[in-house]
Write an enzyme that holds these catalytic residues in place. Sequence first.
Site, mmCIF file in Angstrom:
data_model
loop_
_atom_site.group_PDB
_atom_site.id
_atom_site.type_symbol
_atom_site.label_atom_id
_atom_site.label_comp_id
_atom_site.label_asym_id
_atom_site.label_seq_id
_atom_site.Cartn_x
_atom_site.Cartn_y
_atom_site.Cartn_z
ATOM 1 N N CYS A 2 0.870 -1.171 0.000
ATOM 2 C CA CYS A 2 0.000 0.000 0.000
ATOM 3 C C CYS A 2 0.907 1.221 0.000
ATOM 4 O O CYS A 2 2.120 1.109 0.169
ATOM 5 C CB CYS A 2 -0.897 0.039 1.238
ATOM 6 S SG CYS A 2 -2.039 -1.354 1.392
ATOM 7 N N GLY A 28 -0.641 0.720 -5.026
ATOM 8 C CA GLY A 28 -1.964 0.182 -4.765
ATOM 9 C C GLY A 28 -2.977 0.767 -5.720
ATOM 10 O O GLY A 28 -3.051 1.989 -5.865
ATOM 11 N N ASN A 102 0.616 0.657 5.746
ATOM 12 C CA ASN A 102 1.241 -0.142 4.702
ATOM 13 C C ASN A 102 1.965 -1.296 5.383
ATOM 14 O O ASN A 102 2.821 -1.074 6.229
ATOM 15 C CB ASN A 102 2.225 0.704 3.886
ATOM 16 C CG ASN A 102 3.105 -0.122 2.960
ATOM 17 O OD1 ASN A 102 4.251 0.226 2.714
ATOM 18 N ND2 ASN A 102 2.593 -1.219 2.451
ATOM 19 N N GLY A 103 1.618 -2.513 5.000
ATOM 20 C CA GLY A 103 2.277 -3.667 5.594
ATOM 21 C C GLY A 103 1.291 -4.777 5.862
ATOM 22 O O GLY A 103 0.161 -4.784 5.376
ATOM 23 N N TYR A 242 11.298 -4.373 -7.307
ATOM 24 C CA TYR A 242 10.060 -4.300 -8.074
ATOM 25 C C TYR A 242 9.125 -3.162 -7.691
ATOM 26 O O TYR A 242 8.629 -2.441 -8.543
ATOM 27 C CB TYR A 242 9.315 -5.636 -7.925
ATOM 28 C CG TYR A 242 7.951 -5.670 -8.585
ATOM 29 C CD1 TYR A 242 7.834 -5.786 -9.962
ATOM 30 C CD2 TYR A 242 6.787 -5.590 -7.827
ATOM 31 C CE1 TYR A 242 6.578 -5.821 -10.581
ATOM 32 C CE2 TYR A 242 5.537 -5.625 -8.432
ATOM 33 C CZ TYR A 242 5.430 -5.749 -9.804
ATOM 34 O OH TYR A 242 4.217 -5.768 -10.407
#
Length: 464
Positions: A2, A28, A102-103, A242
Amino acid sequence: MCGVFGIFNNKNAAQLTYYALYALQHRGQESAGIVANDNGNLNSHKGLGLVADVFTEEKIETLKGTSAIGHVRYSTTGINSLQNVQPIFFNYRRGNLAIAHNGNLVNAHQLRSHLERQGSIFQGTSDTEVAAHLIARSGYENTEEAVKESLSMLKGSYAMLFMSDTKLIAVRDPNGIRPLSLGKLNGSYVVSSETCAFDTIGATYIRDVEPGEIIMITKDGITSDRITSFPKRATCVFEYIYFARPDSNIEGLNVHSARKELGKKLFQEAPVVADVVTGVPDSSISAAIGFAEEAGIPYELGLIKNRYIGRTFIQPSQELRERGVRLKLSAVRKVVEGKRVVMIDDSIVRGTTSGRIVNMLREAGATEVHVRISSPPVTHSCYYGIDTSAREELIAANKTIEEIREHIGADSLAFLSTDEMINTFGERTDLCGEDKNCSGYCEGCFTGSYPTEIIEQSKFSLER
């Protein structure tokens, strides 16, 4: 994955957050949201879809306030539902609190079950909601202490932003698995998953939030504390390989430069005689340029990406991923026809996309297709926010390299070694303590060695 962004003390808080979320859209694509703070009144708008789909100029105008936090969501399991769109926010005895995360919390299932037995009622299935309940139940009257207490119970990866009536709090897990950076825009402080958002809004990078650090931003400035006395750095290597944008810097390392160096090391380890090098857009372009430079082979745009199609890797189902490849990419016949082509990609997860791209290049007239991967084979599941699913779906966990080559139809196939990958990034052992095997990075998807305890049930019980 995210993306999170926060800004404190700016009259255009919501507008700037909107632009920052645009810059973080690659992290996201399923939903987006902004919560703005107008002197203790929280105004929110969020919805399913891309940032441009969710927000209009009129919606942004309704988000009054001088502080805001925003979120773009990528769900690792389960359906994408409105109940899980972030930031989440609630009112409790200490006032208002909004959270963007985020996570992935590996013990969220255990904590949720415990909280439900004690009477907690959950609105969605996001693990972030577990943190909200822990904060609300804390005996501390001070918001920072309540946040610290709740975080001490969480295991896994988290780069989180908390916005109360009077402050903005930024925190990174003790391993620093997910990135989080601090910046400044005139008299305002900003926090973002990636520094590319700072460039978009004209902010200046100050530093990264350290693993295990909690930063409090108020009208009086910034203070810093620790949620643990024993941080152990384990930054996710896939951020460099990535996920992050090439123009972002993570812990002092530029992502484009890192990927380019991966490409150079890849040629050194697995040279090949060919006529042209091409990369799978967009995340593999930098590695392809590095490979071509080291090999002395021309780099060409042999594959073109449709800019209006999202990443097939992060679509919620395998069927959509397979259908999306042809929509997403096309081969440039005049570039590859009659040529021996080296196709550079950042990873092979399930093998579906790689096989279709190899076939696409052959159909465009390539006489040979040699595949080189700028990371090691993905042999284990990720539990920290990357959708690699169960091990039985990972092609490298179930096939040899030669079997993978046959499966994707390439003339040759080689992966970068784990040692060369870490050497490229440079070991970050400053927060490793006495652990002799610590490199400063999380390599769990390649080695099966994770920086935290893994409670596998949580991966399939909750969605992000």
